[in-house]
Write a protein that holds these residues in place. Sequence first.
Motif, PDB file in Angstrom:
ATOM      1  N   GLU A  80       0.808  -1.218   0.000  1.00  0.00           N
ATOM      2  CA  GLU A  80       0.000   0.000   0.000  1.00  0.00           C
ATOM      3  C   GLU A  80       0.844   1.272   0.000  1.00  0.00           C
ATOM      4  OE1 GLU A  80       0.404  -1.382   4.322  1.00  0.00           O
ATOM      5  OE2 GLU A  80       0.069  -2.283   2.339  1.00  0.00           O
ATOM      6  N   ARG A  81       2.144   1.162   0.253  1.00  0.00           N
ATOM      7  CA  ARG A  81       3.004   2.347   0.277  1.00  0.00           C
ATOM      8  C   ARG A  81       3.867   2.473  -0.976  1.00  0.00           C
ATOM      9  NH1 ARG A  81       6.258   2.156   5.711  1.00  0.00           N
ATOM     10  NH2 ARG A  81       7.158   4.064   4.791  1.00  0.00           N
ATOM     11  N   ARG A  82       3.661   1.607  -1.949  1.00  0.00           N
ATOM     12  CA  ARG A  82       4.460   1.686  -3.181  1.00  0.00           C
ATOM     13  C   ARG A  82       3.844   2.612  -4.224  1.00  0.00           C
ATOM     14  NH1 ARG A  82       7.249  -4.323  -3.986  1.00  0.00           N
ATOM     15  NH2 ARG A  82       7.574  -4.670  -1.757  1.00  0.00           N
ATOM     16  N   GLY A  83       2.562   2.928  -4.069  1.00  0.00           N
ATOM     17  CA  GLY A  83       1.919   3.850  -5.001  1.00  0.00           C
ATOM     18  C   GLY A  83       1.608   3.261  -6.355  1.00  0.00           C
ATOM     19  N   PHE A  84       1.437   1.925  -6.421  1.00  0.00           N
ATOM     20  CA  PHE A  84       1.140   1.260  -7.681  1.00  0.00           C
ATOM     21  C   PHE A  84      -0.355   0.975  -7.802  1.00  0.00           C
ATOM     22  CE2 PHE A  84       5.587  -0.938  -7.420  1.00  0.00           C
ATOM     23  CZ  PHE A  84       6.192   0.288  -7.668  1.00  0.00           C
ATOM     24  N   GLY A  85      -0.844   0.957  -9.043  1.00  0.00           N
ATOM     25  CA  GLY A  85      -2.213   0.528  -9.309  1.00  0.00           C
ATOM     26  C   GLY A  85      -2.200  -0.910  -9.809  1.00  0.00           C
ATOM     27  N   MET A  86      -3.250  -1.669  -9.484  1.00  0.00           N
ATOM     28  CA  MET A  86      -3.281  -3.090  -9.843  1.00  0.00           C
ATOM     29  C   MET A  86      -4.613  -3.420 -10.504  1.00  0.00           C
ATOM     30  SD  MET A  86      -1.213  -5.857  -9.163  1.00  0.00           S
ATOM     31  CE  MET A  86      -1.355  -7.630  -9.447  1.00  0.00           C
ATOM     32  N   SER A 160       2.253   5.624  -9.897  1.00  0.00           N
ATOM     33  CA  SER A 160       3.524   5.719 -10.603  1.00  0.00           C
ATOM     34  C   SER A 160       3.688   4.542 -11.565  1.00  0.00           C
ATOM     35  CB  SER A 160       4.679   5.732  -9.605  1.00  0.00           C
ATOM     36  OG  SER A 160       4.694   4.544  -8.824  1.00  0.00           O
ATOM     37  N   LEU A 161       3.001   3.455 -11.295  1.00  0.00           N
ATOM     38  CA  LEU A 161       3.104   2.243 -12.114  1.00  0.00           C
ATOM     39  C   LEU A 161       1.775   1.508 -12.071  1.00  0.00           C
ATOM     40  CD1 LEU A 161       5.184   0.331 -13.643  1.00  0.00           C
ATOM     41  CD2 LEU A 161       5.422  -0.859 -11.473  1.00  0.00           C
ATOM     42  N   VAL A 162       1.307   1.032 -13.239  1.00  0.00           N
ATOM     43  CA  VAL A 162       0.088   0.215 -13.307  1.00  0.00           C
ATOM     44  C   VAL A 162       0.498  -1.220 -13.610  1.00  0.00           C
ATOM     45  CG1 VAL A 162      -2.100  -0.181 -14.491  1.00  0.00           C
ATOM     46  CG2 VAL A 162      -1.321   2.156 -14.074  1.00  0.00           C
ATOM     47  N   LEU A 163       0.036  -2.151 -12.783  1.00  0.00           N
ATOM     48  CA  LEU A 163       0.336  -3.573 -12.945  1.00  0.00           C
ATOM     49  C   LEU A 163      -0.945  -4.287 -13.374  1.00  0.00           C
ATOM     50  CD1 LEU A 163       2.316  -3.985  -9.598  1.00  0.00           C
ATOM     51  CD2 LEU A 163       3.255  -3.502 -11.868  1.00  0.00           C
ATOM     52  N   MET A 164      -0.849  -5.066 -14.449  1.00  0.00           N
ATOM     53  CA  MET A 164      -2.023  -5.767 -14.971  1.00  0.00           C
ATOM     54  C   MET A 164      -1.719  -7.250 -15.091  1.00  0.00           C
ATOM     55  SD  MET A 164      -3.599  -3.230 -17.885  1.00  0.00           S
ATOM     56  CE  MET A 164      -4.021  -1.534 -17.499  1.00  0.00           C
ATOM     57  N   ASP A 165      -2.522  -8.078 -14.432  1.00  0.00           N
ATOM     58  CA  ASP A 165      -2.299  -9.526 -14.413  1.00  0.00           C
ATOM     59  C   ASP A 165      -3.341 -10.226 -15.272  1.00  0.00           C
ATOM     60  OD1 ASP A 165      -1.425 -12.047 -13.885  1.00  0.00           O
ATOM     61  OD2 ASP A 165      -1.895 -12.043 -11.753  1.00  0.00           O
ATOM     62  N   GLU A 166      -2.985 -10.505 -16.524  1.00  0.00           N
ATOM     63  CA  GLU A 166      -3.876 -11.171 -17.497  1.00  0.00           C
ATOM     64  C   GLU A 166      -5.285 -10.589 -17.451  1.00  0.00           C
ATOM     65  OE1 GLU A 166      -3.166 -14.924 -18.841  1.00  0.00           O
ATOM     66  OE2 GLU A 166      -1.669 -15.491 -17.368  1.00  0.00           O
TER      67      GLU A 166
END
Length: 375
Positions: A80-86, A160-166
């Motif tokens: 929760e402190r990395r600022g990434f979207g999932m 800062s970064l968007v992570l998308m898992d399939e």
Amino acid sequence: MTSGDPSFETLRLQQVGRTFGRQAALTGLDLEIRKGEFIALLGPSGCGKSTALNCLAGLLPLTSGSIWQDDVRIDTLPAERRGFGMVFQNYALFPHLSVRRNVAFGLTMRRLPKAEVTRRTEDAIRLVKLEEHAHKLPGQLSGGQQQRVAIARAIVLEPSLVLMDEPLSNLDAKLRLEMRTEIRRLHQSLGLTTVYVTHDQEEALSLADRLVVLRDGTVQQIGTPQDLHTRPVNWHVADFMGYRNLLRLRAGARADDGVVVEGDGLRLVATEVGDISEGADVVVAVRPEDVVVSESGGSAGLNRFPATVDVVEYQGRELAVEARMASGVRLHLLTQHRLAPGDEIVVGAPVERLLAFAAEEPSRSSADTGVQVPA
């Protein structure tokens, strides 16, 4: 530093590894991601791509290595402190909340001013073109619409970064194409930095600036779509990048334009990838679209050989054909010739389209990617 930095220039994974008991799921991953890049992690099930994404997201601790955002180490920070979207494969929406409240949830949890929450939520809903559905519950939406909500919920946080898992694997073919375009549009228009996990090479080629191909937890190749499409570094990458025909042969002498390879009644000249010694086992890879049917049959010869048509599948302008050579080895090709099962044909491939790789293993079962390399 309390969260990921949206103004970062590079994100570096250095020798990242993750084991589960004695099983290494990811080994020595080195990757530098530049701000604004779209990176696809590609490979078959169990190759380590989702493990890599979860390590990056903070959902799995590293067994070894480190992750850096510019000069700040972030793998020690909780997710929760990395600022990434999932964006998850199964959407992970709250079924009892409307589209609007689903999208606003993360902003509300951050206790932002109500006016800012409203503005950013409406902006995100408009970006994914769901204005008319903002009041609905997820159960009232189609799969594609639900995925749009999941994307809006991720980008509304201005990560800062968007992570998308399939994210598209649960959608039908038409929706996958539409959402592919939508994801790329959002990535470009918002200047996002995206890491995207998929097992679909066509999807990866169409979306990514660079691809990372993994196998058994290790990186096989990193490069642009053009690099991997035309210059795979080994036959595992070639297999996964659409070189459906994999022929196990033996290297002979050098030719002016390549290396002679022989076996199963064939004698071909192929383009050598890497160093191949004379007498070594090789795997020759060629794409179905690069196998050519002679206009009027013709005679067999160098890089031309007879085959019998076994299966024909209509695919609009082209036919997908499975043909059988005299040795029993099967060959897949795409052609506009009107062929039928039982037809005797002569097929060939130019030297530059036949890639010869060192055969690193004696054989491989269909459990890997569904293709059996003849022994």
